[in-house]
Design a protein around this motif. Structure first.
Motif, PDB file in Angstrom:
ATOM      1  N   ARG A 243      -8.163   6.561  -2.649  1.00 12.46           N
ATOM      2  CA  ARG A 243      -9.101   5.887  -1.744  1.00 12.46           C
ATOM      3  C   ARG A 243      -9.822   6.863  -0.815  1.00 12.46           C
ATOM      4  O   ARG A 243     -10.389   6.454   0.201  1.00 12.46           O
ATOM      5  CB  ARG A 243      -8.350   4.828  -0.936  1.00 12.46           C
ATOM      6  CG  ARG A 243      -7.730   3.733  -1.815  1.00 12.46           C
ATOM      7  CD  ARG A 243      -6.863   2.772  -1.030  1.00 12.46           C
ATOM      8  NE  ARG A 243      -7.554   2.138   0.066  1.00 12.46           N
ATOM      9  CZ  ARG A 243      -8.369   1.093  -0.039  1.00 12.46           C
ATOM     10  NH1 ARG A 243      -8.577   0.547  -1.222  1.00 12.46           N
ATOM     11  NH2 ARG A 243      -8.968   0.591   1.021  1.00 12.46           N
TER      12      ARG A 243
ATOM     13  N   GLY B 196      -2.142  -5.629  -4.282  1.00 16.25           N
ATOM     14  CA  GLY B 196      -1.741  -4.239  -4.423  1.00 16.25           C
ATOM     15  C   GLY B 196      -0.942  -4.058  -5.698  1.00 16.25           C
ATOM     16  O   GLY B 196      -0.895  -4.973  -6.519  1.00 16.25           O
TER      17      GLY B 196
ATOM     18  N   TYR C 285      -2.007  -0.756  -3.635  1.00 10.15           N
ATOM     19  CA  TYR C 285      -3.108   0.184  -3.419  1.00 10.15           C
ATOM     20  C   TYR C 285      -2.469   1.560  -3.274  1.00 10.15           C
ATOM     21  O   TYR C 285      -1.382   1.678  -2.711  1.00 10.15           O
ATOM     22  CB  TYR C 285      -3.844  -0.133  -2.113  1.00 10.15           C
ATOM     23  CG  TYR C 285      -4.558  -1.453  -2.111  1.00 10.15           C
ATOM     24  CD1 TYR C 285      -5.785  -1.604  -2.758  1.00 10.15           C
ATOM     25  CD2 TYR C 285      -4.029  -2.549  -1.432  1.00 10.15           C
ATOM     26  CE1 TYR C 285      -6.456  -2.820  -2.747  1.00 10.15           C
ATOM     27  CE2 TYR C 285      -4.700  -3.768  -1.414  1.00 10.15           C
ATOM     28  CZ  TYR C 285      -5.911  -3.898  -2.077  1.00 10.15           C
ATOM     29  OH  TYR C 285      -6.562  -5.088  -2.060  1.00 10.15           O
TER      30      TYR C 285
ATOM     31  N   ASP D 265      -7.461   1.873   6.244  1.00 13.75           N
ATOM     32  CA  ASP D 265      -7.005   0.854   5.298  1.00 13.75           C
ATOM     33  C   ASP D 265      -6.650  -0.459   5.997  1.00 13.75           C
ATOM     34  O   ASP D 265      -6.917  -1.538   5.470  1.00 13.75           O
ATOM     35  CB  ASP D 265      -5.815   1.377   4.491  1.00 13.75           C
ATOM     36  CG  ASP D 265      -6.268   2.211   3.307  1.00 13.75           C
ATOM     37  OD1 ASP D 265      -7.457   2.095   2.928  1.00 13.75           O
ATOM     38  OD2 ASP D 265      -5.456   2.970   2.761  1.00 13.75           O
TER      39      ASP D 265
ATOM     40  N   ARG E  41       0.857  -1.192   0.000  1.00 16.07           N
ATOM     41  CA  ARG E  41       0.000   0.000   0.000  1.00 16.07           C
ATOM     42  C   ARG E  41       0.890   1.238   0.000  1.00 16.07           C
ATOM     43  O   ARG E  41       1.741   1.395   0.874  1.00 16.07           O
ATOM     44  CB  ARG E  41      -0.864  -0.019   1.266  1.00 16.07           C
ATOM     45  CG  ARG E  41      -1.841   1.112   1.322  1.00 16.07           C
ATOM     46  CD  ARG E  41      -2.812   0.916   2.458  1.00 16.07           C
ATOM     47  NE  ARG E  41      -2.249   1.271   3.734  1.00 16.07           N
ATOM     48  CZ  ARG E  41      -2.396   0.557   4.855  1.00 16.07           C
ATOM     49  NH1 ARG E  41      -3.068  -0.579   4.867  1.00 16.07           N
ATOM     50  NH2 ARG E  41      -1.856   0.975   5.980  1.00 16.07           N
TER      51      ARG E  41
END
Ligand code: GLU
Length: 500
Positions: free
Chosen positions: A98, A91, A93, A213, A60
């Motif tokens: 987000r 990922g 991500y 997250d 991430r």
């Protein structure tokens, strides 16, 4: 490769309410600069943890702070992980994509009345902070805005005053969590501030986005630097606010230099880029970062060996870990020695191409292989190939050599070359044609040795002198190997330089 089931009995405390069915860990770097060794160690340990417990390793990228993001940061992180061979299963991500998740989560807290708007300006906050410090009080937000009435808030909103959302900490409570190295930790919240969840531009803070997250990604174990310990305390309150299970934590000790100071840009090897440039192998970096902080009988370990050997259930708590370049060099040397000269050719080529761009032929690997075979067991880093093979690419400084060579050796060389020309006119011709295939390197050396014996030049003078003539250095490789690598024509040319 066998994998292990996580023993929750050892890793957890009954009082911790975490109950995850699978191991899910994440590496969550902020792309605010180049990866440094602390980040890399965090990535390595997360990777190994997932490997050991058949878990999922998530990547991430925490890029919510637009002002601090570094343009190529995320790309570089991906390239670095690939180079290190730390493969993630999920990922990447990107937190910058987000924001809607964080907004939804914030709205839940607003509904639960666990947060409030704070309209204080940075300047005001700074002034209050300075005052508190001057009065020897723990600096924390004084809750001015927690006391605002609904009409006061509305008035400020109508004036479009900027605000942030703060989480209202219950200062009478405690935060508890389990750390794999430190055991159960409990913090009194009386000194904790109502921490911000958003910034004045309505973007989300690290503490909040990171936590949301971790919940959404069902992270079971958070392995991250010790510098995040106070963030963890705040985040525990958020887990409770969202009524979500608290993961296990492992706050990794900071990596320090040998003086015990936090590793900084001034320390060699601080950034992964330094180590790549110096010719450290990814296997060696992973290996070194995997073994520091614990004791192993066998220290040269691949990622999969490391995942077997590491005992996450009995981690010793250490205040700091010392970064010892010498040890890393030793590990690197061992990893270089595991590679065949053939495998080293493509790894060494870029270093040589940069150092000797005109001399190194781009397509011919045969000569390169020969050079590597000569020196590879001595290499501590790949970059050392440059110095170790300099004799081949660059002629030594013959002015210096002529001035410093023992006169009897100079005379010997002169006589040797003269004898060659007088006694073997045909050989003299072949010399000019650069084709001395009638000699083997051994024969040439034997001729010279024979002459040195006759002239009573001791070996301890003769051999270093000969090496000096051929390489510019009195010590180093076997002379036969040098002659063989340089070729007879080049050897002859270098001998001639001494007397010209
Ligand atoms: N973005 C944070 C950092 O780079 C991640 C901390 C964490 O792993 O939770 O320090």
């Amino acid at each position: 490769m066998s994998t292990k089931k996580l023993n929750h009995h050892n890793l957890s405390q009954p009082s911790v309410n975490a109950n995850f069915n699978e191991v899910r860990v994440r590496f969550a770097p902020s792309p605010t600069g180049l990866m440094h060794l602390g980040n890399v160690r965090t990535a390595v340990l997360n990777y190994l943890f997932a490997l050991k417990y058949q878990g999922t390793f998530v990547l991430r990228i925490e890029d919510t702070d637009a002002e601090r993001n570094f343009d190529v940061g995320a790309k570089q992180i991906l390239a670095d992980l690939e180079w290190l061979n730390l493969k993630f299963q999920e990922g990447p991500y990107f937190q910058s994509q987000r924001a809607n998740y964080y907004q939804t989560a914030l709205e839940q807290l607003i509904q639960k009345k666990l947060v409030y708007r704070c309209f204080c300006s940075n300047l005001e906050l700074e002034r209050k902070r300075e005052l508190q410090i001057a009065m020897h009080l723990a600096p924390r937000y004084d809750r001015t805005c927690a006391l605002l009435t609904a009409p006061q808030i509305q008035a400020k909103l109508d004036q479009a005053e900027k605000f942030i959302w703060r989480f209202a900490v219950d200062q009478a409570a405690q935060a508890k969590f389990y750390d794999l190295a430190k055991g159960e930790l409990e913090f009194e919240l009386k000194h904790f501030s109502d921490f911000p969840l958003t910034r004045q531009d309505q973007s989300f803070t690290f503490i909040f986005a990171n936590l949301v997250d971790d919940i959404l990604m069902r992270i079971s174990h958070v392995l991250r630097g010790d510098d995040h310990l106070t963030n963890t305390v705040s985040q525990i309150l958020l887990y409770q606010a969202f009524e979500k299970p608290v993961p296990f934590f492992w706050h990794l000790p900071l990596i320090c230099n040998l003086d015990g100071k936090k590793l900084s840009k001034r320390d060699f090897g601080f950034s992964l880029g330094d180590l790549q440039k110096a010719g450290f192998l990814p296997e060696a970096i992973n290996n070194y970062l995997g073994i520091i902080g614990a004791t192993f009988t066998e220290e040269i370990l691949s990622l999969s060996d490391l995942s077997q050997a590491l005992d996450f259930e009995h981690i010793h708590s250490a205040g700091q870990i010392k970064y010892d370049v010498k040890k890393l060099e030793w590990v690197n040397h061992k990893w270089i020695n595991k590679l065949t000269p053939e495998e080293l050719v493509p790894l060494c080529r870029p270093f040589l191409a940069a150092a000797y761009p005109d001399q190194l032929s781009p397509n011919n690997n045969t000569q390169l292989l020969k050079l590597i075979k000569l020196v590879h067991t001595d290499l501590v880093t790949l970059a050392e190939i440059v110095l170790q093979t300099k004799f081949y690419f660059c002629e030594p400084d013959y002015n210096f050599i002529r001035q410093n060579l023992a006169p009897e050796v100079k005379q010997l060389i002169q006589e040797f070359l003269l004898a060659q020309n007088l006694n073997h006119t045909t050989i003299a011709n072949t010399i000019n044609n650069n084709n001395l295939n009638n000699y083997t390197p051994e024969q040439l050396l034997n001729c010279l040795k024979e002459q040195a014996n006759q002239a009573k030049i001791p070996a301890k003078i003769f051999f270093p002198s000969l090496r000096l003539i051929l390489t510019g250095q009195p010590a180093g490789l076997h002379i036969v190997d040098l002659i063989d690598t340089l070729g007879l024509a080049e050897t002859q040319k270098r001998l001639q330089q001494v007397i010209s």
